[in-house]
Design a protein around this motif. Structure first.
Motif, PDB file in Angstrom:
ATOM      1  N   ILE A  96      84.411  52.193  10.511  1.00  0.00           N
ATOM      2  CA  ILE A  96      85.030  51.729  11.758  1.00  0.00           C
ATOM      3  C   ILE A  96      86.284  52.544  12.054  1.00  0.00           C
ATOM      4  CG2 ILE A  96      86.294  49.808  12.798  1.00  0.00           C
ATOM      5  CD1 ILE A  96      84.271  47.942  11.420  1.00  0.00           C
ATOM      6  N   ASN A  97      87.052  52.835  11.026  1.00  0.00           N
ATOM      7  CA  ASN A  97      88.262  53.647  11.218  1.00  0.00           C
ATOM      8  C   ASN A  97      87.916  55.043  11.741  1.00  0.00           C
ATOM      9  OD1 ASN A  97      89.875  51.552  10.291  1.00  0.00           O
ATOM     10  ND2 ASN A  97      89.862  52.276   8.172  1.00  0.00           N
ATOM     11  N   LEU A 139      83.778  40.536  12.876  1.00  0.00           N
ATOM     12  CA  LEU A 139      84.153  41.944  13.017  1.00  0.00           C
ATOM     13  C   LEU A 139      83.425  42.580  14.191  1.00  0.00           C
ATOM     14  CD1 LEU A 139      85.764  44.286  11.815  1.00  0.00           C
ATOM     15  CD2 LEU A 139      83.809  44.795  10.351  1.00  0.00           C
ATOM     16  N   LEU A 140      82.115  42.386  14.252  1.00  0.00           N
ATOM     17  CA  LEU A 140      81.337  42.931  15.365  1.00  0.00           C
ATOM     18  C   LEU A 140      81.701  42.229  16.662  1.00  0.00           C
ATOM     19  CD1 LEU A 140      79.059  44.733  16.459  1.00  0.00           C
ATOM     20  CD2 LEU A 140      77.444  42.921  15.842  1.00  0.00           C
ATOM     21  N   ARG A 141      81.862  40.911  16.618  1.00  0.00           N
ATOM     22  CA  ARG A 141      82.161  40.136  17.820  1.00  0.00           C
ATOM     23  C   ARG A 141      83.454  40.597  18.471  1.00  0.00           C
ATOM     24  NH1 ARG A 141      82.857  35.276  15.647  1.00  0.00           N
ATOM     25  NH2 ARG A 141      80.611  35.076  15.369  1.00  0.00           N
ATOM     26  N   GLU A 142      84.487  40.780  17.679  1.00  0.00           N
ATOM     27  CA  GLU A 142      85.787  41.190  18.222  1.00  0.00           C
ATOM     28  C   GLU A 142      85.724  42.576  18.853  1.00  0.00           C
ATOM     29  OE1 GLU A 142      88.367  40.871  14.907  1.00  0.00           O
ATOM     30  OE2 GLU A 142      88.358  38.671  14.882  1.00  0.00           O
ATOM     31  N   ARG A 143      85.001  43.478  18.223  1.00  0.00           N
ATOM     32  CA  ARG A 143      84.910  44.846  18.741  1.00  0.00           C
ATOM     33  C   ARG A 143      84.079  44.898  20.019  1.00  0.00           C
ATOM     34  NH1 ARG A 143      86.733  48.762  15.633  1.00  0.00           N
ATOM     35  NH2 ARG A 143      85.362  50.306  16.566  1.00  0.00           N
ATOM     36  N   ASN A 154      77.842  47.585  31.223  1.00  0.00           N
ATOM     37  CA  ASN A 154      76.914  48.209  30.280  1.00  0.00           C
ATOM     38  C   ASN A 154      76.034  47.121  29.673  1.00  0.00           C
ATOM     39  OD1 ASN A 154      75.944  49.225  27.584  1.00  0.00           O
ATOM     40  ND2 ASN A 154      76.960  51.068  28.316  1.00  0.00           N
ATOM     41  N   THR A 155      74.748  47.150  29.969  1.00  0.00           N
ATOM     42  CA  THR A 155      73.868  46.061  29.550  1.00  0.00           C
ATOM     43  C   THR A 155      73.618  46.028  28.046  1.00  0.00           C
ATOM     44  OG1 THR A 155      71.964  47.445  30.149  1.00  0.00           O
ATOM     45  CG2 THR A 155      72.717  45.844  31.777  1.00  0.00           C
ATOM     46  N   ILE A 156      73.758  47.178  27.368  1.00  0.00           N
ATOM     47  CA  ILE A 156      73.618  47.163  25.907  1.00  0.00           C
ATOM     48  C   ILE A 156      74.789  46.396  25.292  1.00  0.00           C
ATOM     49  CG2 ILE A 156      73.509  48.560  23.806  1.00  0.00           C
ATOM     50  CD1 ILE A 156      72.212  50.762  25.421  1.00  0.00           C
ATOM     51  N   LEU A 157      75.987  46.635  25.811  1.00  0.00           N
ATOM     52  CA  LEU A 157      77.152  45.892  25.329  1.00  0.00           C
ATOM     53  C   LEU A 157      77.019  44.412  25.652  1.00  0.00           C
ATOM     54  CD1 LEU A 157      80.109  48.298  26.212  1.00  0.00           C
ATOM     55  CD2 LEU A 157      79.049  47.909  23.985  1.00  0.00           C
ATOM     56  N   LEU A 158      76.476  44.096  26.831  1.00  0.00           N
ATOM     57  CA  LEU A 158      76.259  42.698  27.197  1.00  0.00           C
ATOM     58  C   LEU A 158      75.291  42.039  26.216  1.00  0.00           C
ATOM     59  CD1 LEU A 158      75.957  42.967  31.083  1.00  0.00           C
ATOM     60  CD2 LEU A 158      77.814  41.904  29.809  1.00  0.00           C
ATOM     61  N   GLY A 159      74.237  42.770  25.849  1.00  0.00           N
ATOM     62  CA  GLY A 159      73.278  42.238  24.890  1.00  0.00           C
ATOM     63  C   GLY A 159      73.908  42.001  23.531  1.00  0.00           C
ATOM     64  N   LEU A 160      74.727  42.947  23.078  1.00  0.00           N
ATOM     65  CA  LEU A 160      75.416  42.789  21.796  1.00  0.00           C
ATOM     66  C   LEU A 160      76.392  41.615  21.843  1.00  0.00           C
ATOM     67  CD1 LEU A 160      76.178  46.522  20.884  1.00  0.00           C
ATOM     68  CD2 LEU A 160      74.612  44.984  19.674  1.00  0.00           C
ATOM     69  N   PHE A 161      77.070  41.467  22.985  1.00  0.00           N
ATOM     70  CA  PHE A 161      78.015  40.363  23.149  1.00  0.00           C
ATOM     71  C   PHE A 161      77.295  39.020  23.064  1.00  0.00           C
ATOM     72  CE2 PHE A 161      79.902  37.248  26.032  1.00  0.00           C
ATOM     73  CZ  PHE A 161      81.177  37.126  25.503  1.00  0.00           C
ATOM     74  N   LEU A 162      76.195  38.900  23.795  1.00  0.00           N
ATOM     75  CA  LEU A 162      75.447  37.643  23.799  1.00  0.00           C
ATOM     76  C   LEU A 162      74.828  37.364  22.435  1.00  0.00           C
ATOM     77  CD1 LEU A 162      73.782  38.014  27.299  1.00  0.00           C
ATOM     78  CD2 LEU A 162      75.558  36.376  26.671  1.00  0.00           C
ATOM     79  N   GLU A 163      74.368  38.417  21.765  1.00  0.00           N
ATOM     80  CA  GLU A 163      73.799  38.245  20.428  1.00  0.00           C
ATOM     81  C   GLU A 163      74.868  37.773  19.443  1.00  0.00           C
ATOM     82  OE1 GLU A 163      70.759  38.036  17.713  1.00  0.00           O
ATOM     83  OE2 GLU A 163      70.616  38.459  19.861  1.00  0.00           O
ATOM     84  N   ALA A 164      76.072  38.304  19.599  1.00  0.00           N
ATOM     85  CA  ALA A 164      77.176  37.898  18.724  1.00  0.00           C
ATOM     86  C   ALA A 164      77.565  36.444  18.967  1.00  0.00           C
ATOM     87  CB  ALA A 164      78.382  38.813  18.934  1.00  0.00           C
ATOM     88  N   GLU A 165      77.412  35.983  20.218  1.00  0.00           N
ATOM     89  CA  GLU A 165      77.752  34.602  20.565  1.00  0.00           C
ATOM     90  C   GLU A 165      76.624  33.633  20.232  1.00  0.00           C
ATOM     91  OE1 GLU A 165      80.711  33.353  21.770  1.00  0.00           O
ATOM     92  OE2 GLU A 165      81.369  35.360  21.207  1.00  0.00           O
ATOM     93  N   LYS A 166      75.420  34.172  20.015  1.00  0.00           N
ATOM     94  CA  LYS A 166      74.261  33.326  19.756  1.00  0.00           C
ATOM     95  C   LYS A 166      74.479  32.487  18.505  1.00  0.00           C
ATOM     96  CE  LYS A 166      69.228  33.714  19.936  1.00  0.00           C
ATOM     97  NZ  LYS A 166      68.097  34.671  19.996  1.00  0.00           N
ATOM     98  N   GLY A 167      74.207  31.190  18.641  1.00  0.00           N
ATOM     99  CA  GLY A 167      74.376  30.299  17.499  1.00  0.00           C
ATOM    100  C   GLY A 167      75.767  29.697  17.405  1.00  0.00           C
ATOM    101  N   GLN A 168      76.696  30.178  18.197  1.00  0.00           N
ATOM    102  CA  GLN A 168      78.042  29.606  18.203  1.00  0.00           C
ATOM    103  C   GLN A 168      78.006  28.260  18.921  1.00  0.00           C
ATOM    104  OE1 GLN A 168      80.736  31.237  16.628  1.00  0.00           O
ATOM    105  NE2 GLN A 168      79.007  32.466  15.929  1.00  0.00           N
ATOM    106  N   SER A 169      78.806  27.341  18.463  1.00  0.00           N
ATOM    107  CA  SER A 169      78.798  26.003  19.060  1.00  0.00           C
ATOM    108  C   SER A 169      79.486  25.978  20.417  1.00  0.00           C
ATOM    109  CB  SER A 169      79.488  25.011  18.117  1.00  0.00           C
ATOM    110  OG  SER A 169      80.829  25.431  17.855  1.00  0.00           O
ATOM    111  N   VAL A 170      80.344  26.957  20.664  1.00  0.00           N
ATOM    112  CA  VAL A 170      81.072  27.007  21.935  1.00  0.00           C
ATOM    113  C   VAL A 170      80.741  28.307  22.652  1.00  0.00           C
ATOM    114  CG1 VAL A 170      83.330  26.994  23.033  1.00  0.00           C
ATOM    115  CG2 VAL A 170      82.956  25.623  20.982  1.00  0.00           C
ATOM    116  N   TRP A 171      80.238  28.186  23.876  1.00  0.00           N
ATOM    117  CA  TRP A 171      79.888  29.368  24.656  1.00  0.00           C
ATOM    118  C   TRP A 171      80.990  29.706  25.659  1.00  0.00           C
ATOM    119  CZ3 TRP A 171      75.231  32.363  25.677  1.00  0.00           C
ATOM    120  CH2 TRP A 171      74.341  32.322  24.604  1.00  0.00           C
TER     121      TRP A 171
END
Length: 243
Positions: A96-97, A139-143, A154-171
């Motif tokens: 990451i660095n 780590l991935l969610r914050e980035r 960017n729809t790829i970033l949107l997909g990664l964002f939604l995937e990172a939020e998936k399963g979270q109790s708060v949307w």
């Protein structure tokens, strides 16, 4: 790949892209040692020890410095090889660095910066979620959250964002991202890609956004007042109504 690369000219455009493709192929196949070997060969380095890895890192950094800005796809390929080498021989944190250092050297908003931003995040996603290596989800969610502020369409970033939020109790983060409230001014004005992405997000996690469908419909209806959105938004409304 090996046949082509054996006779390829390093000065030709696309040469480094081939090496990245081969290294990525081995990495995704679950053979990290083979991927490292490919990267060392791309730098014309023999051996597998620490000295060979250091020489390869230096070689890749020299190539990055020498490639012209016009050959940005080759520069991106070399950058991804460098990040992958760190990921395979060290861990996610130093990789990451390296990614951050490379991105800081590139002007934000350029094709290379956006593409490398997406690529580095996809590599983290594959490393943790696909190949099941240790990687804190936060780590991935914050980035991804930081990246999507810069490239909200960017729809790829949107997909990664939604995937990172998936399963979270708060949307709440997802709701804020697609909301119309002025507090979300950083991501406005919305373009066609983000309007269509709202429909996509509404069905991302079954049941999680059921209550949001009406709000999404209202947002699409409001977009019809803007000539830029008319045809794409009509198509999106049809898609949402079909659900």
């Amino acid at each position: 790949y090996q046949t082509v690369l054996a006779s390829a000219n390093p000065k030709n455009s696309g040469y480094h892209i081939l090496w990245w493709d081969l290294a990525e192929l081995e990495w995704l196949a679950g053979t990290p040692d083979a991927a490292v070997n490919v990267i060392l060969r791309s730098a014309h380095t023999s051996g597998t020890g620490g000295v060979a890895i250091l020489r390869t890192k230096r070689y890749l950094e020299d190539i990055l410095a020498s490639l012209p800005k016009s050959e940005w796809k080759d520069r991106e390929a070399v950058a991804k090889i460098r990040i992958l080498l760190e990921l395979l021989t060290a861990s996610a944190a130093p990789a990451i660095n390296i990614a951050d250092a490379l991105l800081e050297s590139i002007s934000s908003g350029t094709a290379l910066h956006e593409s490398l931003t997406v690529a580095s995040l996809c590599m983290l996603y594959v490393h943790g979620s696909i190949l099941k290596n240790p990687l804190p989800p936060a780590l991935l969610r914050e980035r991804v959250e930081k990246a999507i502020e810069v490239y909200p369409s960017n729809t790829i970033l949107l997909g990664l964002f939604l995937e990172a939020e998936k399963g979270q109790s708060v949307w709440g983060r997802a709701r804020a991202l697609f909301g119309e409230h002025p507090v979300n001014a950083l991501l406005r004005p919305k373009d066609v890609a983000r309007r269509v992405a709202e429909v996509w997000a509404a069905g991302w996690e079954k049941g999680a956004w059921k209550a949001e469908e009406e709000r999404v419909r209202n947002g699409l209806a409001a977009a019809l007042q803007d000539d830029r959105y008319v045809l794409p938004v009509i198509s999106s409304i049809c898609t949402l109504s079909h659900r």
